[in-house]
Design a protein around this motif. Sequence first.
Motif, PDB file in Angstrom:
ATOM      1  N   UNK A 233       0.902  -1.211   0.147  1.00  0.00           N
ATOM      2  CA  UNK A 233       0.065  -0.045  -0.082  1.00  0.00           C
ATOM      3  C   UNK A 233       0.858   1.198  -0.130  1.00  0.00           C
ATOM      4  N   UNK A 234       1.910   1.228   0.972  1.00  0.00           N
ATOM      5  CA  UNK A 234       2.769   2.560   1.009  1.00  0.00           C
ATOM      6  C   UNK A 234       3.519   2.813  -0.312  1.00  0.00           C
ATOM      7  N   UNK A 235       3.822   1.567  -0.793  1.00  0.00           N
ATOM      8  CA  UNK A 235       4.671   1.728  -2.190  1.00  0.00           C
ATOM      9  C   UNK A 235       3.783   2.234  -3.361  1.00  0.00           C
ATOM     10  N   UNK A 236       2.608   1.766  -3.311  1.00  0.00           N
ATOM     11  CA  UNK A 236       1.618   1.952  -4.561  1.00  0.00           C
ATOM     12  C   UNK A 236       1.067   3.262  -4.325  1.00  0.00           C
ATOM     13  N   UNK A 237       0.946   3.975  -3.121  1.00  0.00           N
ATOM     14  CA  UNK A 237       0.324   5.266  -3.214  1.00  0.00           C
ATOM     15  C   UNK A 237       1.302   6.387  -3.322  1.00  0.00           C
ATOM     16  N   UNK A 238       2.657   6.075  -3.281  1.00  0.00           N
ATOM     17  CA  UNK A 238       3.641   7.083  -3.674  1.00  0.00           C
ATOM     18  C   UNK A 238       3.942   7.068  -5.389  1.00  0.00           C
ATOM     19  N   UNK A 239       3.333   6.346  -5.993  1.00  0.00           N
ATOM     20  CA  UNK A 239       3.232   6.287  -7.461  1.00  0.00           C
ATOM     21  C   UNK A 239       2.668   7.375  -7.992  1.00  0.00           C
ATOM     22  N   UNK A 241       0.992   7.834 -10.797  1.00  0.00           N
ATOM     23  CA  UNK A 241      -0.306   7.531 -11.217  1.00  0.00           C
ATOM     24  C   UNK A 241      -1.277   7.638 -10.315  1.00  0.00           C
ATOM     25  N   UNK A 242      -0.877   6.930  -9.071  1.00  0.00           N
ATOM     26  CA  UNK A 242      -1.997   6.852  -7.830  1.00  0.00           C
ATOM     27  C   UNK A 242      -2.087   8.430  -7.153  1.00  0.00           C
ATOM     28  N   UNK A 243      -1.002   9.038  -7.209  1.00  0.00           N
ATOM     29  CA  UNK A 243      -1.078  10.436  -6.676  1.00  0.00           C
ATOM     30  C   UNK A 243      -2.035  11.405  -7.533  1.00  0.00           C
ATOM     31  N   UNK A 244      -1.787  11.100  -8.857  1.00  0.00           N
ATOM     32  CA  UNK A 244      -2.630  11.643  -9.812  1.00  0.00           C
ATOM     33  C   UNK A 244      -4.251  11.488  -9.733  1.00  0.00           C
ATOM     34  N   UNK A 245      -4.419  10.031  -9.461  1.00  0.00           N
ATOM     35  CA  UNK A 245      -5.815   9.951  -9.397  1.00  0.00           C
ATOM     36  C   UNK A 245      -6.466  10.201  -8.167  1.00  0.00           C
ATOM     37  N   UNK A 246      -5.671  10.414  -6.975  1.00  0.00           N
ATOM     38  CA  UNK A 246      -6.292  10.732  -5.831  1.00  0.00           C
ATOM     39  C   UNK A 246      -6.306  12.333  -5.799  1.00  0.00           C
ATOM     40  N   UNK A 247      -5.338  12.975  -6.387  1.00  0.00           N
ATOM     41  CA  UNK A 247      -5.523  14.627  -6.417  1.00  0.00           C
ATOM     42  C   UNK A 247      -6.750  14.942  -7.204  1.00  0.00           C
TER      43      UNK A 247
END
Length: 270
Positions: A233-239, A241-247
């Motif tokens: 989880x910690x690794x994936x949310x730092x990517x 792509x994930x940060x852009x989707x979350x933003x």
Amino acid sequence: MAQLRIERDNPALWIATFENPPINLIDPDTIVELQALLAELETDAVVKVIVFRSADHDFFLAHWDVLADKRRTAEMPPGPSGLHPWLDVLVRISRAPVVSIAEIRGRARGAGSEFALACDMRFASLERAILGQFEVGVGAVPGGNPMVRLAGLMGRGRAMEVVLGADDFSGAVAERYGYVNRALPDAELSAFVDGLAQRLAGFEKHGIVHAKSLLDLASLPPDAAFPPALAAFFQSVARPGAQARMARLLAQGLQRRTAIELSLGKAVAE
């Protein structure tokens, strides 16, 4: 302000009510309060049952607060299990010498779903309950390893649908899949849960504790199954792509009482 209100009118039956406006997000303070509650549940000689409810009928536990202090989360000391405090809560509630019951009105997604899955039993409102693991929809891996619990409850194919599909599941479908024990009409839910909890509270604690421990041996995943998921989880949310989707979701109203939060399963696929 405390997020958990604990009622102990019956010493054998405690009621824990979540209340963390605006939508019952889970954050480090939630974890600290749950750890304190677990310490009591593990040592109290009288309590036999605990029921978890929400003061907000639209949200049982929405999900992890993605804006919570990341440093504080990372630096929280391990719990008595030796695991990260969130994982510590999940494994200890499952193994506690009491029966834990989640009464689910409203949304239980992400970490909220993980908490419900860690409880011994789950009962849902037909009209108001929505469960789901939306993380893959934002490019992340669910951190509390609901995968291992869901696969045991509903089988591999349906667990794949829940985790990889990242969609919302109504109370009726959740019951059919084995996500929850039962889905009941909203007007009947609390009375049913109260009746079951009071029935259990009237039994001998010795029988409850030892029968539950044997069921645990047959049905619970090993504690070692959980840390790899949190690391992923910690690794994936730092990517990126994930940060852009979350933003994008935050800009549209994530973590506020908005249409995005009410229909998050739909929103992550848009």
